[in-house]
Structure formats: C-alpha cells, structure tokens
Design an enzyme around this catalytic site. Structure first.
Site, mmCIF file in Angstrom:
data_model
loop_
_atom_site.group_PDB
_atom_site.id
_atom_site.type_symbol
_atom_site.label_atom_id
_atom_site.label_comp_id
_atom_site.label_asym_id
_atom_site.label_seq_id
_atom_site.Cartn_x
_atom_site.Cartn_y
_atom_site.Cartn_z
ATOM 1 N N HIS A 25 -37.297 -14.145 -17.696
ATOM 2 C CA HIS A 25 -37.757 -13.640 -16.396
ATOM 3 C C HIS A 25 -38.619 -14.654 -15.649
ATOM 4 O O HIS A 25 -38.302 -14.996 -14.494
ATOM 5 C CB HIS A 25 -38.505 -12.317 -16.588
ATOM 6 C CG HIS A 25 -39.260 -11.865 -15.374
ATOM 7 N ND1 HIS A 25 -38.639 -11.532 -14.194
ATOM 8 C CD2 HIS A 25 -40.607 -11.712 -15.158
ATOM 9 C CE1 HIS A 25 -39.565 -11.186 -13.301
ATOM 10 N NE2 HIS A 25 -40.761 -11.285 -13.864
ATOM 11 N N HIS A 78 -46.741 -16.475 -14.580
ATOM 12 C CA HIS A 78 -47.345 -15.337 -13.870
ATOM 13 C C HIS A 78 -47.522 -14.095 -14.734
ATOM 14 O O HIS A 78 -48.360 -13.243 -14.418
ATOM 15 C CB HIS A 78 -46.518 -15.000 -12.619
ATOM 16 C CG HIS A 78 -45.243 -14.260 -12.891
ATOM 17 N ND1 HIS A 78 -44.069 -14.898 -13.213
ATOM 18 C CD2 HIS A 78 -44.958 -12.926 -12.893
ATOM 19 C CE1 HIS A 78 -43.116 -13.999 -13.395
ATOM 20 N NE2 HIS A 78 -43.623 -12.792 -13.203
ATOM 21 N N ASP A 79 -46.776 -13.956 -15.815
ATOM 22 C CA ASP A 79 -46.907 -12.774 -16.672
ATOM 23 C C ASP A 79 -47.669 -13.047 -17.973
ATOM 24 O O ASP A 79 -47.893 -12.128 -18.761
ATOM 25 C CB ASP A 79 -45.526 -12.212 -17.027
ATOM 26 C CG ASP A 79 -44.985 -11.284 -15.949
ATOM 27 O OD1 ASP A 79 -45.797 -10.772 -15.153
ATOM 28 O OD2 ASP A 79 -43.757 -11.078 -15.899
ATOM 29 N N GLU A 109 -51.133 -11.199 -18.304
ATOM 30 C CA GLU A 109 -51.017 -9.742 -18.381
ATOM 31 C C GLU A 109 -50.346 -9.283 -19.679
ATOM 32 O O GLU A 109 -50.723 -8.255 -20.241
ATOM 33 C CB GLU A 109 -50.211 -9.222 -17.185
ATOM 34 C CG GLU A 109 -50.154 -7.707 -17.123
ATOM 35 C CD GLU A 109 -49.465 -7.214 -15.855
ATOM 36 O OE1 GLU A 109 -49.393 -5.998 -15.682
ATOM 37 O OE2 GLU A 109 -49.002 -8.044 -15.056
ATOM 38 N N ASP A 110 -49.374 -10.044 -20.174
ATOM 39 C CA ASP A 110 -48.545 -9.558 -21.278
ATOM 40 C C ASP A 110 -48.809 -10.218 -22.623
ATOM 41 O O ASP A 110 -48.149 -9.885 -23.605
ATOM 42 C CB ASP A 110 -47.056 -9.741 -20.919
ATOM 43 C CG ASP A 110 -46.645 -8.869 -19.738
ATOM 44 O OD1 ASP A 110 -47.349 -7.880 -19.469
ATOM 45 O OD2 ASP A 110 -45.633 -9.182 -19.084
ATOM 46 N N ASP A 113 -40.865 -12.714 -8.001
ATOM 47 C CA ASP A 113 -40.966 -11.832 -9.170
ATOM 48 C C ASP A 113 -40.288 -10.492 -8.883
ATOM 49 O O ASP A 113 -39.505 -9.984 -9.697
ATOM 50 C CB ASP A 113 -42.448 -11.636 -9.501
ATOM 51 C CG ASP A 113 -42.680 -10.565 -10.566
ATOM 52 O OD1 ASP A 113 -42.051 -10.655 -11.634
ATOM 53 O OD2 ASP A 113 -43.497 -9.661 -10.325
#
Length: 751
Positions: free
Chosen positions: A76, A100-101, A104-105, A167
C-alpha cells in the site's frame, strides 16, 4: 512541453476512452529499484538513498501485516508513493508516502522518523498520521470538528494533503476487497463528500474523477452500470459522426499550420450522473457527452484555433467559456466552446496549451520542478498560472475566523468545494470570483468583511438592484453601505457562499449577545430594586466571579438567555433572602396553535395562516419565498416558481422565509415529477423501481397524456428534502426508457 516537442504522429492521437471497468486484481507492486527509476525519470538528481531507505524501512516494519486483498501491507505505501511519482512530486513527499502508515500501524514513533529521515519527512508523516485519526462519517458534532482540524493540518503544508489524497485513492482502488458493506459505503461516501472535492479544489481533476467513479461504483452500482451501458450504446450509434467530425477538425487545423494534437474524451459516469441530477435534461441532451481537446503550443494559438472553428462551425453562445482570459481559482485555464459541426451535430471542444493541459491534469502538483538547481514547488510558476495554494484555501480559513459552529462550518466548507464559478468585477475593475448563484451580499464579503457587515444595497452595472438578484458573468457590482455593522434582514435567502453566511451569523451572534446582555442587566437591576437595594451599591463583578463567570457581561448574558435566574444572584448578594416572586420566574410558552411548524421568517405577522404553494410543491432544501395574498394568508413558493412573476410589481407582499429545524430533520414533503417515457410494456414497473431504489415513496401516479410512442406521467413522491428529489430525478433520467424527467411546476417553461 514546448511546441517543438509536438510531432505529426501526435496530431489526432486519442479517441474517446472507455469508462473505468469493474474491479480487477491488485496491480504488481513496484520494486525498490523500479520506484527510484520512476522518480529519476523526471528528477535526475533525486536522492535515491533517501527513497531506498524509506522503501526498506516501510517493508521491514510493516512486516507480516497484510491487507484485505491478501497482499503484504507494505504494497500500500509503495502504491501511494507511485501515485505521488505519477504527479512528479519531490523525494521528501514520496518518502513520506512510503512512511505514512508506519507511525500509526507499527511500534515506530515520529521521533524515529525524524532521526532517520530528517525533519521535513517527519513533519509530513506526522501531518498525515494525524489526518488518519480523523473520522468524517459520523453525523455528530465530532465530524465537523474533525473537518476543521483536517483543514488546519493540510493548510500548513499542501504536501500533507497530496499524500493523503494518494493514500485515499489507493484505498478506494482496493475498497472492493473489504468484507463489510457498511464499511465500504462509509468510506465511499466520505471520499465523495470530502476527498474528491478537495482534490478538485487544488486542481487534481484526474485524481478527483477517479475517486468519484470508484465511490459511485460502490454507492450506486446499478446507476453506474446503466450510465456506462447508455454511453457505450450512444458511442456505437454516433461512431460515424464522431469519426467524420474528427476528420473535419484535423482538416481545419492542418490548414492553419499550427502544431497541435487532438485528444478525445468521453464524460465519466459520475460526472454525467451529477449533470442529470442538476439539470432537467435527457441523457441525449448532455452537450459535452463526447468532446475533443485541441492542445497547442502557445496561448495565441488557442485563439487562432478558436477563430478557425467559429468561422467554419456555428457556435452555441451560452456554451462558450474563456478560462484563459479568466482562469478558475485553482489555476485551470482553457477555452471551452460548443459548436454545431458537420451533420448538425453538437460537439464540445476544449482548446489549451501543453502547460495548461498539465495544470488541468495535475493542478498544484504540476508546479513541482527545478528552480535554482533544486527540485521542489515553484510558487512563482504556480502564481503565474493563476494558482496560489494559500489563497485557494482562504475561504476555509475565513470560515474558521468567523467562529462558525462546527455543523455550519462543515456545511459551508462542503459547498465551497463543490461549486462552479461566476466572474464579476468591482467598479475599479478588480476581478471577484464567486460560486455560481452568488448574490450581492456574497460579493460584498468577498471584497472585505467590513464591506459585507455594512452592506445595505447594491448597484449592478450602474443600476440599483435587489439584493436577491443572482450575479452573472461580467457583472460590475458596487455595494451600497450603511454606517453601522448589522445583518441584513432575511440574509439567509440573500446569500449563497459559506463565507457570507458564516460572517452574517457572526453578526447575528454579536447582535444577539448585546441584546441578551442589555436584557440581563435590566432583569438584574429590577430584581435588586425589589429587595430595596440600589444596583450601583452592589459589587456585581464579585457576584459574577462567585457564580463562575469571568466577566460581568458574561453573567448578564446568562441571565438574559435564561440560563441563570435572578434569584440566584439575589441569594449571592443577600444570603437567606426569600423573594416573593420575580417577573422572570414564570414564562409564558408560545401558543403552538399560532406557531408555524415547518416555515418561519423574521417578519411574519403573528398568527398568519401559511399555505404551501400547490403550483411548485416546496420541499425542505428549496429556497422559499412567501407572498401575502389578501383573504388567504401567506402562500409559500419555491423562489424559482413562475407564479412569483405575478407579484413582481408588489414588493410589499413578499416575505423572506426559511425552513425550521423540524422541517429539515423530521418531515416529509410531496414533490410532483413529470416524466416522459417510452409507451411500452413494463415501463411503469421500471419507473417505480427506480424511485424505490432511490428511497422515494410514490403516493400517486396519473397519466397526463398518452401517445402510441410515449406516455407522459405525473408522479407524486414523498421526499425528506431537495437532495433526495434530485437523486430520484437523476435515477429516472438514467433509464433508457425515459426521455425526460423534471420537477413539475405549474406554468414552467417546457424545454
């Protein structure tokens, strides 16, 4: 791209492309080297080590995570980075897309990102991470508050928005893998309401169209399939005409000696659906269903091409727009003209330069490039093209400044994103660009908030006109100002833009606050005098602070609004005092027999009888006007109702009205629709099915006329608001058996 780069082989290249198809499997994931090579193709001095590190870091830390499609999760962010490379962004933005993730992840925090990749990358990742935590799908106040935070975050660095848009696009491309239908629907609606309009706001039309189509496929698959079927059917029917028009176009342009290329395009399904919603036209009457785009080298070439085409083919006057002379606020520049070509066929042409075409495709992203040997956003280039990202988002910042309530802010911000534009001028020749449908008060607030606050009238093209007169392209507007700042009576019906509505609500709040303070002061003084005390001798500021108020005015306002009883103040001044009764301790309720349930207005006579006009059948969401009819009462009309023309010379009978909150949230109204359809077996079932699928309830059907080939029906349909009605009309117009579906208004022009 300059003119020398155009070859003869490019002339006439491109035919109408098919609408995007049904979901397919995920595309192959770019390798580390392939992504770097893609960026290096337009940015030879790219810091490949930065991109390589970001790629490896994302792949490592997303580890065994997987997506609903079954792919490894790191695919992704790689696809997001690839989309950012498609619009030629700098390596810092693409690195942020890869990462970018991660915060957060995974277990990584923003400090780790800053240490490894630098402050610029970390700031973008942090901005996108904060946006990811916002939810827009709730109908509660939190939705609007989150949207305010969203706009504040994206205005700090436009690249935050670009990463988020990439995104969201990739998430929409893989939405069909998500198992829960309600989750898919929620994301699709959010995309259509928030992200696609924001993409258009910064000029990313292609990206916005892709998101709209993907959301449309999820939210209304039957309508999308019907529209694609009709488009393909019409394309087959018109193939000969289109080929002939294209050949004639090539012949005319070859004679000019101008280097050019031609691209054909077919209107996207969702764009067509929106047009069917907005306009009372049949499918075949959409003027730009098929269009050609002529791309040349220089602006002067655009006008030479226009002259040749208008000389040889008849121009349809109201379909001509020159966005080169006056670009749109997002920098879009092109000439649009609709002509009657050979065979008397209408065809739309767009004429633009290569630079304009690049801006039209990529908007703000088109202005990343080399300047002073470094690759980045060229603000001078963007402003030269008529695009200033900061100014373009100015309307949102002003909504925040006026202190709009979260719900108001969300409503007006969405309207700001969606609207087309009208181009007007001040008496000194300054261009003021406003949303289509704007009125003089909207113009006043676009000039300056102080002008809007004191506006009392307007001169349009030298003549004094009503404040309810919509502005047209080319209007010269002069605002007549009063001495004090105060809201114009009935302003809600006299404004169209979120900025004006928000500012006028601010004025109303300020006026109401002042009135409640005066009322509170009088009630407090009266209560003190009843105890035998002189208000001058009482330290009311101490009382206010003891009751938890910061200022004396705050306490006075609370008393005026009924939030605090004067008995509480007396008890604070004289502990143990028992008042016999205060005038404000018993309040008389409004007599519900005389209170309108669904319609209200500032200047309504108490007890006036209200009637909804049978000629136009108003529904919540319509702009409404009242006319005082002798011996009958007040008749409520839609503002566009033809019957209102009968009262043009009786302005004293007019009343500005609006819908109450009850009408907007807990009422249904009956709208009347006139449908012309093929007179064939099963047509009624198809019409009823389309209405039912659009959540409408048919309360009556009658036949207006019947002929061997077609039938005209009148349908009474229960709807909760105007939006639902437009959806039902669009659903009917998309049917192959329907030639025309319009809202019925007695005496309306039959076009």
């Amino acid at each position: 791209m300059d003119g020398s780069a155009l070859s003869a082989s490019e002339q006439g290249a491109g035919k109408p492309v098919p609408a995007s198809g049904e979901p397919s499997g995920p595309p192959p994931v770019l390798s580390r080297e392939e992504l770097i090579a893609k960026v290096r193709a337009y940015h030879p001095r790219v810091r490949s080590e930065l991109l390589g590190m970001a790629y490896d870091f994302a792949k490592k830390h997303h580890g065994e995570q997987s997506r609903d499609s079954g792919e490894a999760y790191y695919s992704h962010p790689v696809q997001v980075a690839s989309l950012l490379a498609d619009v030629r962004l700098d390596e810092v933005t693409i690195a942020a897309g890869l990462l970018h993730d991660v915060v957060e992840d995974t277990e990584i925090d923003i400090g780790d990102i800053e240490v490894r990749f630098g402050a610029d990358v970390a700031e973008l990742v942090d901005g996108v991470t904060k946006l990811d935590k916002l939810e827009f799908t709730s109908r509660e106040t939190a939705q609007a508050e989150n949207f305010q935070k969203f706009l504040l975050a994206m205005t700090s660095d436009i690249r935050v928005l670009l990463v988020k848009l990439a995104d969201r696009l990739h998430n929409m491309e893989t939405l069909h893998f998500r198992k829960k239908p309600e989750s898919r629907q929620r994301t699709a609606r959010e995309t259509m309401d928030i992200y696609a309009p924001l993409a258009r706001r910064v000029g990313l039309y292609d990206l916005a169209a892709r998101m709209d189509d993907l959301a449309f496929r999820e939210l209304n698959p039957e309508a999308r399939r019907a529209i694609i079927f009709r488009l393909e059917e019409l394309e087959r029917e018109n193939r000969g005409d289109l080929d002939r028009i294209r050949a004639d176009l090539v012949r005319l342009l070859d004679a000019t000696g101008i280097k050019y290329r031609i691209r054909g395009r077919r209107k996207q399904p969702y764009s067509l659906w929106r047009k069917l919603e907005r306009k009372s036209i049949s499918f075949r009457d959409v003027a730009d269903l098929f269009a050609f785009r002529v791309i040349v080298s220089e602006p002067m070439d655009c006008y030479q091409v226009l002259g040749v085409l208008h000389t040889n083919w008849a121009c349809i006057p109201d379909r001509f727009r020159d966005f080169i002379s006056v670009p749109k606020p997002n920098g879009y520049a092109s000439i649009h003209t609709t002509l009657r070509a050979s065979g008397n066929r209408r065809v739309e042409l767009q004429i633009r330069t290569e630079t304009m075409d690049l801006t039209a495709e990529y908007g703000v992203a088109a202005h990343w490039g080399y300047k002073n040997r470094s690759y980045g956003f060229d603000l001078d280039s963007a402003r030269a093209a008529g695009l200033d990202p900061d100014a373009n988002l100015k309307a949102f910042a002003e909504l925040l400044r006026d202190g709009a309530e979260p719900g108001e802010f969300l409503e007006h911000a969405k309207l700001e994103m969606y609207r087309e534009h009208v181009f007007t001028f001040s008496p000194k020749g300054k261009l003021i660009i406003l949303p289509a449908g704007a009125m003089p008060l909207d113009f006043a607030y676009a000039v300056h908030s102080a002008v809007g606050d004191t506006a009392i009238g307007a001169r349009i093209n030298g003549e004094e006109k009503s404040l309810r007169r919509p502005l047209k392209n080319g209007d010269v507007v002069e605002i007549i100002r009063g001495k004090t700042a105060q809201p114009v009576r009935g302003w809600e019906m006299l404004t169209h833009t979120g900025r004006a509505k928000s500012a006028l609500r601010r004025l109303e709040r300020e006026r109401d606050t002042a009135e409640f303070r005066r009322l509170g002061e009088g009630l407090i003084n009266q209560a003190l005098r009843r105890t035998g005390a002189d208000p001058v001798d009482v330290m009311l500021l101490d009382v206010a602070r003891a009751l938890g108020f910061r200022t004396l005015d705050d306490m006075r306002e609370a008393v005026g609004r009924g939030r605090v009883q004067t008995a509480q103040i007396i008890q604070q001044v004289f502990p143990g005092y028992q008042p016999e009764r205060t005038d404000d301790s018993a309040k008389t309720p409004i007599d519900s027999d005389h209170a309108p349930l669904f319609v209200e207005g500032n200047d309504l006579t108490p007890g006036v009888t209200l009637h909804l006009g049978a000629c136009c059948h108003p529904v919540p969401g319509d702009r409404i006007i009242g006319v005082q009819v002798p011996e009958k009462g007040l008749v409520v009309h839609v503002s566009s109702c033809p019957r209102l023309a009968e009262y043009d010379d009786r302005p004293e009978l007019w009343r500005d009205l609006k819908w109450t909150s009850l009408a907007r949230t807990g009422a249904v109204a009956v709208a009347r629709i006139r449908v012309n359809a093929a007179n064939q077996r099963g047509v009624l079932a198809k019409l009823c099915s389309a209405v039912a699928e659009s959540n409408g309830n048919i309360t009556g059907i009658s036949t207006a006329s019947r002929h061997p080939d077609f039938i005209e029906l009148m349908m009474d349909i229960e709807v909760e608001d105007l939006k639902r009605l437009t959806q039902i009309l669009a659903a009917l117009r998309s049917l192959a058996v329907v030639d025309r579906a319009v809202r019925d208004q007695e005496g309306q022009d039959d076009q």
